[in-house]
Scaffold this active site. Structure first.
Site, short mmCIF file in Angstrom:
data_model
loop_
_atom_site.label_atom_id
_atom_site.label_comp_id
_atom_site.label_asym_id
_atom_site.label_seq_id
_atom_site.Cartn_x
_atom_site.Cartn_y
_atom_site.Cartn_z
CE LYS A 37 52.27 32.36 26.18
NZ LYS A 37 53.03 33.65 26.16
CD GLN A 85 43.67 41.47 49.12
OE1 GLN A 85 43.09 41.52 50.17
NE2 GLN A 85 44.61 42.33 48.81
CD GLU A 130 56.72 42.29 46.98
OE1 GLU A 130 56.38 41.79 45.88
OE2 GLU A 130 56.19 41.99 48.05
N GLY A 167 46.58 31.71 35.36
CA GLY A 167 47.09 32.57 36.43
C GLY A 167 46.18 32.46 37.63
#
Lengths: 407, 407
Positions: B38, B318, B170, B12
């Protein structure tokens, strides 16, 4: 002024051609023409397998009825037929009732499920725009689910097609082309997906030329299709089916069964009290059933015997269109007080089955066999001729298949 | 030659930036670096809501790990972590086992379901590429089903989003833009579709600037989104949910619940025996948990308190990126035998939430408020800066969002 009410039920091949012809043949002071259809669009039933596979968008297949029929000349009623009563000359709709002087029934087909357990509940059929795009989305949804499941659920990736007649074979050809695309979209190895075509007859496309059948099977097997001929589907459940061949049973895990193994006429005609044979109404040469001189039946609800082989003509678009043309001329004669009704004589121009983009097989001009790309071009020519007949050059340009190298 | 084994778990934001930095900072004779993930791709978690709504294809969101990481320099192991054992310095994989000298844990988040009945079984979460495209297909499949059902099944058309934090808002913005397209595709009147955003807090985007929240709500309500604030989801079933506000209960028919109301750290860290707080591991200033000087934790699995408000820093991209940069430098120091490890100091540059194409709200440079198109451009700049940081100009050009007028 006593203009007869002509009511046409259904905007399939039969109903649309009948209505389009009648609006040209009869003056507006000669008859009231009413067309009844569930949707505000007509569609090319013979293209639905492409929509179901997701290789052609359904908007290519459907045609706004208002693009072909002049609504100043023909009353269009968007409604669903609930029942017919020939004795009182009435048609019951979901939201109304119509009375007719002359009725043209073009209510199309239903899937024949032959009483197979679970088929009605769990199988999909390529019947109309709604059911075709549902199949497309169902298959795609299952591919999307696959990598979200804890265990490898093969039933999500096995696609079983029941029936290797025209619709079954044509769908198999399209889905075999679509599967690699779906595999890419959902990160699934192609070899995990099975496409299985099950046919009860000892061969695919029973009755079709053997050499062409061989060609079709080789081509489709090359794309990974598995054929199980001489095999019956005995039972359909949500996640598997049971098939039987030579008294050996086999379970196949699948959440996707597309049933394309038989059609019958719309059950409304049976419920209306017409004499039927497997859901179709035997009609005379003039396309009227015995005892109902005010009713014409066109398309898949009508049963006409082919004297050459003593079997019914198949429920094809070609026959429906020709029946509609005869019906329109006969209705016109009746309105004009003539009683020398025309006899229906089918002109069988041949048959072409597509096997996916750029591939087809067919027999035309009596005994001319076509293969591969040539046959696929012929298929497009046939489709384009229909559009020209239905709606002229405007419709042909709008919906025709012109690119002979792709769709 | 005794090179330490550095193992990074998860590709990630945290794991990727750590690995990308380490491959530059350390010579190949200084350490063995292994990255475990993965999938063979990294993805921008902050774009997944667009993939889930179907407004951006997931291939735009994901990045091949090999596009960023040099596999000659870093060992890449595509496998799933099963368990960690800090005492024996081992990582158990589904298909193997790794031993480390230094471990960087970047295993990301899981949905926090707060024990709500049926949520885990029936709700979707925007966790990864697989789950995002599943949501897209699930919604589309339900639209495809609608016109095939005998009765009007409102549960197929009601989309409920649990949580009005960043992800919830969102996603709501994107799906509100997508719904008209789906309605057209499946012949469904727009007014039949409901998009309902349920939030337990008394306002959407709790803690965010009030004026901006007002702007967002007005904009989204204008697109037909319904907000239910101060409302708890009490129970989720396959075809409905139960919500409660001021002790009044209401049933809402829905087959689509997208749960975006809370995340916790990957439960593997808890199972490994690290001390946790709501699934996150408290780490010291140097990003190591107490008692484990050979382990760094980055991203959503790490808990760091913000001294300004005495609350944990939120689990954002962030923060994860900044933690990864500090971690990479600290690992390098250790490998080089230095013990003056760097202290993590987040540099909060601001926050922008998108509200669908060309629309956003945000606060940047401390207190500068942004609205509408300006904010949406800022959002793209932030996303592009990340790509530049991760993979340089090549990656930016490949995956960046450059068209400030559309996607």
């Amino acid at each position: 002024m006593n203009r007869p009410n002509i009511v046409v039920l259904g905007a399939g091949y039969g109903g649309m051609i009948t209505t389009a012809k009648l609006q040209k043949m009869l003056g507006s002071n000669e008859a009231n023409i009413t067309l009844v259809n569930k949707h505000n669009y007509h569609y090319q039933t013979t293209w639905l397998h492409e929509n179901a596979a997701g290789t052609l968008h359904h908007d290519r297949t459907r045609i706004k009825i208002s693009d072909v029929i002049n609504f100043n000349r023909v009353n269009f009623v968007q409604d669903t037929v609930v029942s017919l009563d020939p004795s009182s000359k009435k048609v019951q709709l979901e939201n109304g009732e119509l009375t007719y002087d002359y009725l043209v029934i073009g209510l199309g087909f239903e899937a024949a499920t032959f009483g197979i357990e679970g088929l009605k509940e769990h199988a999909f059929t390529i019947n109309n725009i709604n059911s075709a795009r549902l199949i497309r989305e169902h298959i795609e949804y299952n591919f999307a689910r696959y990598n979200n499941e804890k265990e490898e659920r093969q039933d999500l990736l096995n696609i079983v097609v029941g029936g290797a007649g025209f619709t079954g074979i044509e769908f198999v050809g399209e889905i075999a082309n679509k599967v690699p695309e779906l595999c890419k979209e959902y990160d699934i190895p192609r070899e995990k997906v099975r496409i299985i075509n099950v046919e009860a007859a000892p061969t695919v496309l029973p009755g079709f030329d053997e050499e062409l059948v061989e060609y079709a099977m080789n081509l489709l097997e090359g794309k990974g299709v598995e054929f199980k001929v001489g095999t019956m589907i005995k039972q359909v459940e949500e996640h598997k089916i049971l098939v039987e061949k030579d008294e050996q049973q086999e379970e196949i895990p699948t959440n996707t069964v597309v049933w394309a193994a038989g059609v019958r006429g719309n059950s409304l005609v049976e419920e209306a009290g017409f004499e039927t044979n497997r859901g179709r109404v035997p009609v005379r040469d003039d396309l009227r059933p015995n005892g109902h001189d005010d009713v014409f039946i066109v398309g898949d609800c009508a049963l006409i015997m082919n004297p050459e082989n003593d079997r019914p003509y198949p429920p094809t678009a070609q026959i429906a269109i020709q029946e509609a043309e005869t019906t329109a001329r006969n209705v016109k004669k009746i309105v004009h007080g003539e009683d020398n009704l025309e006899t229906f004589k089918p002109d069988l121009k041949g048959t072409v089955a597509s096997l996916g983009e750029g591939q087809a097989i067919g027999v035309v001009f009596g005994d001319k066999k076509l293969f591969g790309w040539t046959a696929s071009v012929m298929k497009k020519i046939i489709d384009n001729r229909y559009l020209l007949k239905l709606g002229g050059v405007g419709l042909l340009l709008k919906k025709g298949k012109f690119n002979i190298f792709t769709k």
